[in-house]
Write an enzyme that holds these catalytic residues in place. Structure first.
Site, mmCIF file in Angstrom:
data_model
loop_
_atom_site.group_PDB
_atom_site.id
_atom_site.type_symbol
_atom_site.label_atom_id
_atom_site.label_comp_id
_atom_site.label_asym_id
_atom_site.label_seq_id
_atom_site.Cartn_x
_atom_site.Cartn_y
_atom_site.Cartn_z
ATOM 1 N N SER A 1 0.791 -1.126 -0.030
ATOM 2 C CA SER A 1 0.152 -0.189 0.132
ATOM 3 C C SER A 1 0.912 1.330 0.079
ATOM 4 O O SER A 1 1.692 1.296 -0.911
ATOM 5 C CB SER A 1 -1.013 -0.174 1.369
ATOM 6 O OG SER A 1 -2.040 0.849 1.056
ATOM 7 N N ASP B 1 -9.061 -5.269 -4.513
ATOM 8 C CA ASP B 1 -8.486 -4.082 -4.034
ATOM 9 C C ASP B 1 -9.538 -2.983 -4.388
ATOM 10 O O ASP B 1 -9.349 -2.709 -5.468
ATOM 11 C CB ASP B 1 -7.115 -3.970 -4.028
ATOM 12 C CG ASP B 1 -6.201 -3.080 -3.332
ATOM 13 O OD1 ASP B 1 -7.058 -1.997 -2.796
ATOM 14 O OD2 ASP B 1 -4.932 -3.095 -3.224
ATOM 15 N N HIS C 1 -8.100 -5.090 -0.350
ATOM 16 C CA HIS C 1 -6.846 -4.350 0.096
ATOM 17 C C HIS C 1 -6.140 -5.174 1.047
ATOM 18 O O HIS C 1 -4.781 -5.373 0.852
ATOM 19 C CB HIS C 1 -7.079 -3.059 0.180
ATOM 20 C CG HIS C 1 -6.068 -2.046 0.519
ATOM 21 N ND1 HIS C 1 -4.974 -2.004 -0.593
ATOM 22 C CD2 HIS C 1 -5.299 -1.359 1.481
ATOM 23 C CE1 HIS C 1 -4.164 -0.960 -0.441
ATOM 24 N NE2 HIS C 1 -4.323 -0.921 0.764
#
Lengths: 404, 404
Positions: free
Chosen positions: A185, A349, A384
């Site tokens: 991320s 995601d 995610h």
């Protein structure tokens, strides 16, 4: 009981097992019980890319494994929005959980601490300055010039600033090249920035659930993540230290982060349409909730207890302004990257949708001649968050990429 | 200039053209300039499914085309969360835009007003009571017993309540069967509820960008949509009428709705990473924005100007509590549906993702013997909003479904 010392104690603890492995073959996979400690890297002063000065800069970092004599076996791990440098091991055996990527970091694991020296570094402006293991400088820190917390007078920081401070940490260790920079991320943004800024130093990039820039839709979402904080009257334009803090706004902001980072598959499996309390039908009163609502309130509230609202806003800005290479264009930034790149998205995601982020990135990098590998092996039910919880599913891919 | 009269004036206006069509062949597709008016349906009292009483209930409605003598050519349109019954035509020729599904409603269009009598009905608790064309009863209405707005003392309402009031409207017109009930998003929830509650009356269901229940992930998102309102101190537990209203919280809530209903493809095309103001680099100051942020602020602020915060909260509750048939289970509710069903999702829908909503619904309905058609023809770049903006792409599918 292993002692907590500066530096990882993997090697010391595992001496006996290592000998056993020599005698009897491969080292068995170990339970997540390595004992680690938070270390502090300090700079007397750091000047941001935007020209601001921050004195007495501190960031936390951890390491796992041993730096070899040639100092060429290091891998740098960079962390996500709400994370910190605690990527593996435990501080104390009784800790509830180990660091976030413990499943792939350790002896015999994909990031093999018998082979690599794993450095995990904080960013500036860590989200959770009230967590006792977080030591990182940000708006909640005392400005030495005024003796008071910076608040919104803290300079704006970018992902490139995070990388600059990490570079100073790496330099301080005498390390001249990195086997890989790996991050999930927001950590992947740092990994791309590292590869663009120090192309001769970074041998590989492993980017998980991220992208090479904040796309416009994400810029919009980040604005919405931040909005509840500014609505809370206790935020008071960032001037709340020593007063009532904007806990309610920060909690709602963290609820958004929490849900956005997950997926309907997770919600179905974890809650269904269950009520929060038996006998309290959500149809019967405006205050009666479904289980997922009560869980979001509780999860975000406990996260808010260790977080800082201004830090949240500065992290939002750092993410919104990110383009690999820090401008002028994404194309320019990507052109600087020489390293082979391993891309590990989660197919589900919602924060960095692969069709917008890693898939086109793969094509762009290949077009400019980079070696690129792409694996959606981590995809499960968490969206995610699969990039943290299910990283072990990409373990073999990571091992093989590091071995090339 | 056409006169505004009770009922649609399509037929009157197009008399000349209709004759021309008989002489020269097919009627050409017409510009979106049919003149329509808002009508009001009233009930002295309505008792909600939950047992609450609402006196002097009013809902707005519109109609396009003519009810035939057999009264068997009616189609009911039910609207989405932030919409109202203005589905086609304009109130005045100078209106900026026609009703939301004008592209498929009118003479010669898929919902052909030369053939069908199209009724478009409000729900209770319309989001925008300050819109002068919205007349619908909700928490902002005066409670005749107190002479003051209901606020949070308004009874909780469900999608089934919306359908019950619409049923009274349809009964008042002497209509005993509906060729179809068609709705988008929250309108599709009403369409499913209609089909489950009145299986012998509803001949077809056309459900666009929706689903047969609020799934747990959506329940969580709806909680987050509502949160900014409750953070705004002006909300004051819903007691703000005649005082400063929670405009800031309502604006942030509507920003969430606005973004969630769109997609990264839209953000890329509409804004890219453009700054909101030339010379104001978002990296240079916390207040400097990207274009998408400024647009969200502006779009939501103008929506907030006609909306009511309590109405928003009641609509959130109505959506969260929805399961077709109003319980005990989705299976029970779906089992009541006899009508053929046309499902029109947008492949990129983030609010009602087809993989969670319409795809499994198709299988469930087919398994129980219903005729089901499925089309993703509307998918473009807008995500959920494709169901409004690009409905014309499913025009042929809709025409053919109605003709069967």
């Amino acid at each position: 009981m292993p002692r907590v010392v500066r530096g990882s104690t993997w090697s010391a603890r595992l001496g006996g097992l290592a000998i056993a492995a020599c005698l009897f073959g491969a080292l068995p996979a170990l339970a997540m019980d390595g004992i680690v400690e938070k270390k502090v890297f300090e700079m007397p002063s750091y000047t941001t890319v935007g020209g601001g000065t921050i004195k007495n800069v501190r960031i936390g970092w951890e390491s796992y494994g041993k730096l070899n004599e040639a100092k060429d076996n290091a891998i740098l791990i960079t962390h996500f929005f709400s994370g910190n440098s605690h990527a593996a091991g435990k501080y104390k055996p009784e800790d509830a959980a180990p660091g976030y990527w413990d499943s792939i970091i350790g002896p015999g694991k994909p990031l093999d601490t018998d082979k690599y020296f794993i450095i995990s570094s904080d960013t500036l402006v860590n989200l959770s300055p009230k967590d006792p293991t977080v030591v990182t400088t940000g708006p909640a820190s005392i400005n030495p010039d005024t003796g008071k917390p910076y608040g919104m007078s803290f300079p704006i920081v970018t992902i490139k600033d995070f990388v600059n401070v990490q570079k100073a940490l790496i330099d301080s260790l005498g390390i001249k090249s990195l086997q890989a920079v790996m991050g999930g991320s927001m950590g992947s943004l740092q990994a791309f920035e590292w590869a663009a800024d120090h192309p001769d130093m970074v041998k590989r990039v492993i980017a998980v659930i991220g992208g090479p820039e904040a796309d416009p839709f994400l810029i919009g979402w980040l604005n919405l993540w931040a909005a509840p904080i500014k609505l809370d009257p206790n935020w008071n334009n960032g001037d709340y230290y020593g007063k009532a803090e904007p806990k309610a706004g920060l909690t709602e902001a963290l609820k958004l982060v929490t849900l956005h980072a997950r997926h309907w598959k997770w919600a179905d499996a974890a809650f269904g349409r269950k009520w929060a309390e038996e006998g309290k039908d959500p149809k019967a009163a405006m205050g009666n909730q479904y289980a997922i609502e009560a869980w979001l309130d509780k999860a975000a509230s406990s996260r808010a207890a260790v977080s800082d609202a201004n830090h949240f806003l500065y992290l939002v800005k750092a993410n919104q302004t990110f383009v690999t290479g820090n401008g002028p264009s994404l194309e320019d930034g990507l052109a600087k990257i020489k390293a082979p790149v391993l891309l590990i998205p989660s197919a589900d995601d919602l924060v960095f949708p692969p069709d917008r982020t890693m898939r086109p990135l793969k094509e762009r990098l290949e077009k400019q001649g980079n070696t690129v590998e792409y694996s959606e092996a981590i995809t499960s039910t968490l969206g995610h968050l699969d990039g943290v919880a299910n990283i072990a599913k990409a373990g073999d891919t990571i091992s093989q990429f590091l071995a090339k």
